[in-house]
Structures are given as structure tokens and as C-alpha cells.
Design a protein around this motif. Structure first.
Motif, PDB file in Angstrom:
ATOM      1  N   PRO A 172       0.827  -1.204   0.000  1.00 18.29           N
ATOM      2  CA  PRO A 172       0.000   0.000   0.000  1.00 18.29           C
ATOM      3  C   PRO A 172       0.866   1.260   0.000  1.00 18.29           C
ATOM      4  O   PRO A 172       1.973   1.261   0.533  1.00 18.29           O
ATOM      5  CB  PRO A 172      -0.770  -0.117   1.312  1.00 18.29           C
ATOM      6  CG  PRO A 172       0.029  -1.025   2.149  1.00 18.29           C
ATOM      7  CD  PRO A 172       0.726  -1.972   1.234  1.00 18.29           C
ATOM      8  N   LYS A 173       0.325   2.289  -0.634  1.00 23.25           N
ATOM      9  CA  LYS A 173       1.075   3.552  -0.632  1.00 23.25           C
ATOM     10  C   LYS A 173       0.659   4.333   0.611  1.00 23.25           C
ATOM     11  O   LYS A 173      -0.509   4.669   0.768  1.00 23.25           O
ATOM     12  CB  LYS A 173       0.754   4.360  -1.884  1.00 23.25           C
ATOM     13  CG  LYS A 173       1.381   3.784  -3.132  1.00 23.25           C
ATOM     14  CD  LYS A 173       0.961   4.555  -4.350  1.00 23.25           C
ATOM     15  CE  LYS A 173       1.422   3.857  -5.614  1.00 23.25           C
ATOM     16  NZ  LYS A 173       0.764   4.388  -6.811  1.00 23.25           N
ATOM     17  N   SER A 205      -3.366   6.765   4.313  1.00 19.93           N
ATOM     18  CA  SER A 205      -3.382   5.776   3.243  1.00 19.93           C
ATOM     19  C   SER A 205      -3.622   6.457   1.900  1.00 19.93           C
ATOM     20  O   SER A 205      -4.499   7.290   1.749  1.00 19.93           O
ATOM     21  CB  SER A 205      -4.488   4.771   3.531  1.00 19.93           C
ATOM     22  OG  SER A 205      -4.788   4.067   2.379  1.00 19.93           O
ATOM     23  N   PHE A 213      -3.993   4.426  -0.987  1.00 14.76           N
ATOM     24  CA  PHE A 213      -4.094   3.173  -1.736  1.00 14.76           C
ATOM     25  C   PHE A 213      -4.485   3.432  -3.177  1.00 14.76           C
ATOM     26  O   PHE A 213      -5.241   4.348  -3.488  1.00 14.76           O
ATOM     27  CB  PHE A 213      -5.162   2.286  -1.120  1.00 14.76           C
ATOM     28  CG  PHE A 213      -4.690   1.489   0.049  1.00 14.76           C
ATOM     29  CD1 PHE A 213      -5.432   0.429   0.507  1.00 14.76           C
ATOM     30  CD2 PHE A 213      -3.517   1.801   0.680  1.00 14.76           C
ATOM     31  CE1 PHE A 213      -5.007  -0.306   1.595  1.00 14.76           C
ATOM     32  CE2 PHE A 213      -3.081   1.078   1.754  1.00 14.76           C
ATOM     33  CZ  PHE A 213      -3.832   0.026   2.216  1.00 14.76           C
ATOM     34  N   VAL A 235      -5.547  -1.567  -4.802  1.00 13.22           N
ATOM     35  CA  VAL A 235      -5.229  -2.817  -4.116  1.00 13.22           C
ATOM     36  C   VAL A 235      -6.311  -3.251  -3.130  1.00 13.22           C
ATOM     37  O   VAL A 235      -6.239  -4.352  -2.590  1.00 13.22           O
ATOM     38  CB  VAL A 235      -3.880  -2.725  -3.376  1.00 13.22           C
ATOM     39  CG1 VAL A 235      -2.742  -2.802  -4.352  1.00 13.22           C
ATOM     40  CG2 VAL A 235      -3.814  -1.473  -2.559  1.00 13.22           C
ATOM     41  N   HIS A 275      -6.472  -4.110   2.848  1.00 17.01           N
ATOM     42  CA  HIS A 275      -5.306  -4.872   3.303  1.00 17.01           C
ATOM     43  C   HIS A 275      -5.241  -4.855   4.819  1.00 17.01           C
ATOM     44  O   HIS A 275      -5.705  -3.927   5.449  1.00 17.01           O
ATOM     45  CB  HIS A 275      -4.020  -4.216   2.807  1.00 17.01           C
ATOM     46  CG  HIS A 275      -3.625  -4.613   1.446  1.00 17.01           C
ATOM     47  ND1 HIS A 275      -4.287  -4.178   0.350  1.00 17.01           N
ATOM     48  CD2 HIS A 275      -2.616  -5.405   1.012  1.00 17.01           C
ATOM     49  CE1 HIS A 275      -3.700  -4.667  -0.722  1.00 17.01           C
ATOM     50  NE2 HIS A 275      -2.689  -5.414  -0.344  1.00 17.01           N
ATOM     51  N   SER A 284      -6.464  -2.609   9.175  1.00 15.97           N
ATOM     52  CA  SER A 284      -6.666  -2.275   7.762  1.00 15.97           C
ATOM     53  C   SER A 284      -6.894  -0.772   7.625  1.00 15.97           C
ATOM     54  O   SER A 284      -7.401  -0.116   8.528  1.00 15.97           O
ATOM     55  CB  SER A 284      -7.856  -3.043   7.224  1.00 15.97           C
ATOM     56  OG  SER A 284      -8.980  -2.771   8.012  1.00 15.97           O
ATOM     57  N   ARG A 304      -8.624   3.621   1.566  1.00 19.04           N
ATOM     58  CA  ARG A 304      -8.094   4.799   0.882  1.00 19.04           C
ATOM     59  C   ARG A 304      -8.636   6.080   1.533  1.00 19.04           C
ATOM     60  O   ARG A 304      -9.840   6.202   1.746  1.00 19.04           O
ATOM     61  CB  ARG A 304      -8.508   4.736  -0.584  1.00 19.04           C
ATOM     62  CG  ARG A 304      -7.833   5.778  -1.423  1.00 19.04           C
ATOM     63  CD  ARG A 304      -8.190   5.577  -2.873  1.00 19.04           C
ATOM     64  NE  ARG A 304      -7.495   6.534  -3.689  1.00 19.04           N
ATOM     65  CZ  ARG A 304      -7.582   6.577  -5.001  1.00 19.04           C
ATOM     66  NH1 ARG A 304      -8.326   5.694  -5.626  1.00 19.04           N
ATOM     67  NH2 ARG A 304      -6.935   7.475  -5.675  1.00 19.04           N
ATOM     68  N   ALA A 353       2.669  -5.610   4.636  1.00 20.23           N
ATOM     69  CA  ALA A 353       1.292  -5.883   4.206  1.00 20.23           C
ATOM     70  C   ALA A 353       1.208  -7.344   3.846  1.00 20.23           C
ATOM     71  O   ALA A 353       2.181  -7.936   3.394  1.00 20.23           O
ATOM     72  CB  ALA A 353       0.947  -5.034   2.997  1.00 20.23           C
TER      73      ALA A 353
END
Lengths: 420, 169
Positions: free
Chosen positions: A43-44, A70, A72, A75, A78, A102, A105, A131
Motif C-alpha cells: 500500500p502507498k 493511506s 491506496f 489494491v 489490506h 486495515s 483509501r 502488508a
């Protein structure tokens, strides 16, 4: 995979259905692991790390906040773990330095925790993000670098007045009596009047007696150079539970530096043990910070070159200035070196930390323990007496007592009252 | 993570020990208990060491040995799958334990890990156990068809893996 294939071969050789069935889970598991690993994307995350203080005193706590947001892509959901890696020696007092759960986004979480840091320069340099896939078959780990530095300096304690008498002082007004007549507060002597002298300084009573104009002189008060030398030779120090006498030496050096700077002297620092850690002499708060930073990162080392004190780079110290040694000293060679430095014109104060009380507590009470303690104290007294004969002023500091108390006893005004 | 590993190992060990005790193989039951205990100690202290790989091999051998004692393959299959999960969890997530985390997050994580370990393990075991009772007449045509299916599956797997790798690059 290897286990699964082995079972498959054995099962086929033995024509055993159960064995073949047993071969399937490892093979299936390995294949799914490979697929999951290839599919898994990290994840970004946007991570912001902040600390409440960048400089602190040992024993203080620092609050650290990590904001994780986050970003994301595609994806989905997560389970992730974000661990803010603690530097070595850090002790978590309150809160958690890990987020587990978790993040959707646009969501963000905040980690907040308090740590206790030992003396030193501590870098919080990375956050480890892990992750794993939906079925827990695969995981990916990545370190996100950042840099937050916290400098933890040794503890200091306020010290009372310390009188120093270097042979040479600077030309500027300061707190140290320069042993020269001139303008000051304390009476120094009388001399004949010369044109240009302030009329208010004429001693009229002396004039009445001698029929010559006599003027009073006061002792000049000037700035002095004070160099603090900390003995960082590993063999000179001993371990006392979690601390060492070196830690106490650093605290003493910090207290002395702070004191001499506060009263207006020019103070430098040398940490002698590994390489030459030298803080150029200076004045004021900036200099105090430089010295504290240097003491924060100081460490005891064992180097053959610096085995004895002969390699002290005396050229770094202004001629005939005041040196303050903080050292437990090891043997007669060290005494000889100090005597040599006094011969060269330096005035020396030796702060000699020892742990007699601590050691006496560690050994069992009994007649043999008493004899051992007495022998140790006698040996120490003899050793220090030989130093006194060289003209060194000694602070015999048992680390069980406050440094200020030891200095007041051995160097303070009460000492001079007792010995005058 | 320690909790997850402990539960998975305990379930896996009991799946081998209980049938063995019922069949009277006390020595085997004791051996499984010892290996599982050692496994738990190992996965707790050094989950990412080479010894945990050796332990996986030891447990696999014990599961295989269980079949020769007359224990139903269902138990052995579930046991080995759970142990693989425990080994994998220790290997991948062992470092989580060194950092404290909120209790609620820990509980949620444990539940999720147990769910994703137990559900597929049971499903795979039931399918495999059922397949033991299915008899297919393997004629030449069926054999060729089955071989082609296996070949296609492997090709698809490799193709998928390569595509994923390329995408990552």
C-alpha cells in the motif's frame, strides 16, 4: 514445495492414496504463496513522524507521534502493520509504536507513544511497513526512511561557587581574580600615586602617615580559559549496575562546563580515550550546547595509543590556563603526567569519581569486607596525597553523594575557611 | 502472533495425538507432543531460523507416519496444513511481536489469522478425503485428458507468474 513433492513420489511408489492426499496441501500452499506474492502490492502510505523535543536531558521522556495516511491505489482492503523502529536502548513507557489493522483509501491513523532514551544521539530512521495478502499466504515488507534525531545530554546539577586561579587570564573583564592590581572589587594592595590615577582611589589615611600620595589597588577580575578534560579510557572506569563511572564523569563534566560558562568563562572540552574529541573554547549558550552535544555522544574506548595520559594534546589548551580533569586515574603514571602539566604552568583541578560506597554495599558485610574497604580507602588516600603534593586541587567525589556537595567540601569557600 | 502460532500448533498436534491415543499408539502421541512443544518454543523464540524449516520437515514426516498407524488422512492433512500456516505465520510476522500494539487490533488480527488458516485447511482436507473414496476408471482417453489438464494448469500458472513479474518490473 520440496516436502510436497517428496510425499508425492513416496505416495506414488507405495501406491498410497493417503500419502498422495497429504502431498497436496504443501504443493497447493506453495503455488498459492507464489501467486499471492506476485499479486501483492504494498500500500502507498504517507507517513509523518514528529517528536516533541529534539534535545533533552537523560531521564526525560519524549513523546513521538506518527501519522499514517493511506493513499491506496487499486489494491483494495489490506491488513497492514506499521512499526516505527525504536533506536537501540529506547524504552517504551506508554503507548504503542505499531499499527496493526486495515486502512482504506483516504483513511489515516495516529500512533502516539512515549519513550525513555539513554544518553546519546538517537536516530529514528525508519518505519517498517508490512502488508499481507487476504489469506495470509504472502507478505511484503518495506522500510520507509525518515530522520528524526534526538540528542540526550547528561544530567547536570547546579554547583556552588568554585574559585579558580589560573596563572594567566584573558584581557577582558570576567569573574576570575587575575592576581593583578587594577580595577575590581576586592582590595589588592597600595602603590604610589602616578599622574592619571583616579583621585577617588587615593588612600588619605596612608597619605597622612607617609606624606606621599598612595592609591588603593583592587584585584583585577578577568575572563579565564577553562578546559575540561574527560577521561574516556575504558580501563579507567568500572561498571556499577546499569551505569558506569564514565557516565558519572560525563555528568560531572556537563555540570562543571555549565557552571563555568554561566559565570562567564571561556570553556573548552576534550574527551580523551578514542580519538581526540575536542570542542573549541567559547562562551555562552551556544558553547554550552556544543559541549552538551559532545558529551551526549561521548563513549569510553580502549585504544593502545591512549593507554596513558601522556598523549593528551596540551597544545590545544591555552598556555597557563585552568584545566579541569574528570578522571578516576589509574596509576602513578597518570600522577606523573598531571605533575608535568603543573610544571608547564597549568592550574589543575582534578575531579576524581570513585564508587567506594557502592562497592561496599555490593560486597557482604563482615570483617574481611571491612578490611577490604579500609584497604581500598587507604590506597586511594595515598594516591590522592601524592597528587596533592604536586599542587593539584582535588575533588574526591564518591558518586553516592551529589557533586555539588563534594565540590563545596573540597573546593568551595568552606574549604578555604577550614584550611586558612 | 505467539497466540496464533500456539493455537494452530495445539490444534495440529491434537489432531494427530487424539486419534493416536484412541488407536493405542502412545509412543507416537508422545513424540508428536514433544515435537509440537519444541516447535512452539522455536517459533516463539526464533521463528525465522533454519531450525523452523527442519521442524516443518519433522512434522511432515510425523504426519506421513500417522497414515501407517491407521489414522484417517483427514486428520493428517488438516494437521500438516495448520502447521504450514503456523510456520508461515512465524516466518512472516514474527517481527510484529517485538513491538507493542493495541489489544483490540491484536484480537482482530488473531481472529483473522485463525479464520484464514482453519477454513481453507478444513476445506482442502475434506475435498482430499472425499477424493480418496471416489473411484475413476482411468482409461487411455481419460488419462490423456487428465495429463493435458495438468499440463495446461502448470502452463497457466507459469504464464500468470511471468505476467505478474513483468507488471511488477
Amino acid at each position: 514445495m520440496g516436502i510436497g513433492l517428496s510425499m508425492l513420489v513416496v505416495g506414488m511408489l507405495l501406491k498410497h492414496g493417503g500419502m498422495l492426499a497429504l502431498a497436496v496441501p504443501p504443493i497447493l500452499y506453495s503455488c498459492l504463496c507464489v501467486i499471492s506474492t506476485l499479486q501483492l502490492r504494498l500500500p502507498k502510505l504517507h507517513i509523518q513522524h514528529s517528536v516533541s523535543r529534539h534535545r533533552m536531558i537523560e531521564g526525560d521522556e519524549v513523546e513521538i507521534t506518527v501519522d499514517i495516511a493511506s493513499e491506496f491505489g487499486d489494491v483494495g482492503r489490506h491488513f497492514i502493520s506499521v512499526i516505527d523502529q525504536l533506536p537501540a536502548g529506547a524504552q517504551l513507557i506508554e503507548g504503542e509504536n505499531q499499527f496493526l489493522g486495515s486502512l482504506l483509501r483516504g483513511q489515516s491513523v495516529r500512533l502516539s507513544y512515549r519513550v525513555l532514551l539513554p544518553r546519546g544521539k538517537h536516530k529514528f530512521s525508519q518505519v517498517v511497513v508490512t502488508a499481507w495478502s487476504r489469506w495470509g499466504l504472502a507478505s511484503r515488507m518495506e522500510s520507509i526512511s525518515h530522520e528524526s534525531v534526538i540528542i540526550v545530554r547528561p544530567k547536570t546539577e547546579p554547583l556552588g561557587a568554585i574559585s579558580i586561579h589560573p596563572r594567566r587570564t584573558r584581557a577582558f573583564a570576567g569573574p576570575v581574580k587575575a592576581n593583578l592590581g587594577g580595577q575590581g572589587l576586592d582590595f589588592f594592595g597600595c602603590r604610589s600615586y602616578v599622574p592619571g590615577d583616579d583621585v577617588r582611589r587615593i588612600n588619605w589615611r596612608a597619605y597622612a602617615r607617609q606624606d606621599n600620595l598612595i592609591v588603593n589597588e583592587y584585584e583585577l577580575e578577568r575572563l579565564a580559559d577553562v578546559s575540561i578534560i574527560v577521561d574516556a579510557r575504558l580501563q579507567a572506569h568500572c561498571r556499577l549496575g546499569e551505569d558506569t563511572t564514565f557516565d558519572y564523569s560525563l555528568r560531572a563534566a556537563a555540570s562543571l562546563a555549565s557552571h563555568f560558562l554561566r559565570v562567564g568563562n571561556i570553556v573548552g572540552l576534550l574527551v580523551y580515550g578514542d580519538i581526540v574529541h575536542w570542542v573549541f573554547p567559547g562562551v555562552g549558550k551556544t558553547q554550552e550546547r556544543k559541549i552538551f552535544d559532545s558529551l551526549a555522544t561521548a563513549y569510553a574506548a580502549e585504544k593502545e595509543v591512549f593507554e596513558d595520559l601522556r598523549k593528551i594534546p596540551t597544545r590545544l589548551f591555552p598556555a597557563q590556563s585552568q584545566l579541569v580533569f574528570v578522571s578516576p586515574l589509574i596509576d602513578d603514571d597518570d600522577v606523573e603526567v598531571i605533575a608535568l602539566m603543573i610544571d608547564r604552568g597549568y592550574s589543575i583541578i582534578l575531579v576524581c569519581p570513585h564508587a567506594s560506597t557502592w562497592e561496599a554495599k555490593q560486597i557482604r558485610s563482615g570483617s574481611s569486607a571491612q578490611i577490604a574497604t579500609r584497604m581500598s580507602n587507604l590506597r586511594r588516600s595515598l594516591f590522592l596525597d601524592s597528587l596533592v603534593r604536586t599542587g593539584t586541587r582535588i575533588v574526591n567525589w564518591d558518586i553516592a553523594e551529589p557533586l555539588a556537595q563534594a565540590i563545596a567540601r573540597d573546593l568551595g569557600v568552606s574549604f578555604f575557611r577550614r584550611h586558612s | 502472533m505467539k497466540r496464533v502460532t500456539a493455537i494452530l500448533l495445539a490444534v495440529a498436534a491434537s489432531l494427530l495425538i487424539l486419534p493416536a491415543l484412541l488407536l493405542g499408539s502412545y509412543g507416537y502421541a508422545l513424540a508428536v507432543a514433544v515435537v509440537s512443544g519444541a516447535g512452539f518454543a522455536l517459533l516463539r523464540t526464533a521463528p525465522q531460523s533454519k531450525w523452523s524449516d527442519l521442524l516443518l520437515i519433522a512434522v511432515s514426516v510425523m504426519a506421513a507416519f500417522a497414515l501407517f498407524l491407521g489414522i484417517h488422512p483427514l486428520f493428517a492433512v488438516v494437521a500438516i496444513t495448520l502447521f504450514i500456516y503456523a510456520w508461515n505465520a512465524g516466518l512472516r510476522f514474527g517481527h510484529f511481536d517485538r513491538s507493542p500494539v493495541e489489544d483490540r487490533a491484536k484480537q482482530q488480527f488473531t481472529l483473522q489469522m485463525l479464520a484464514v488458516a482453519l477454513v481453507p485447511s478444513l476445506a482442502v482436507a475434506f475435498v482430499l478425503s472425499a477424493s480418496l473414496y471416489v473411484r475413476i476408471r482411468l482409461s487411455f482417453g481419460t488419462g490423456i485428458g487428465l495429463s493435458a489438464a495438468v499440463f495446461l494448469t502448470i502452463a497457466l500458472f507459469i504464464g500468470f507468474a511471468r505476467a505478474a513479474r513483468r507488471k511488477e518490473d
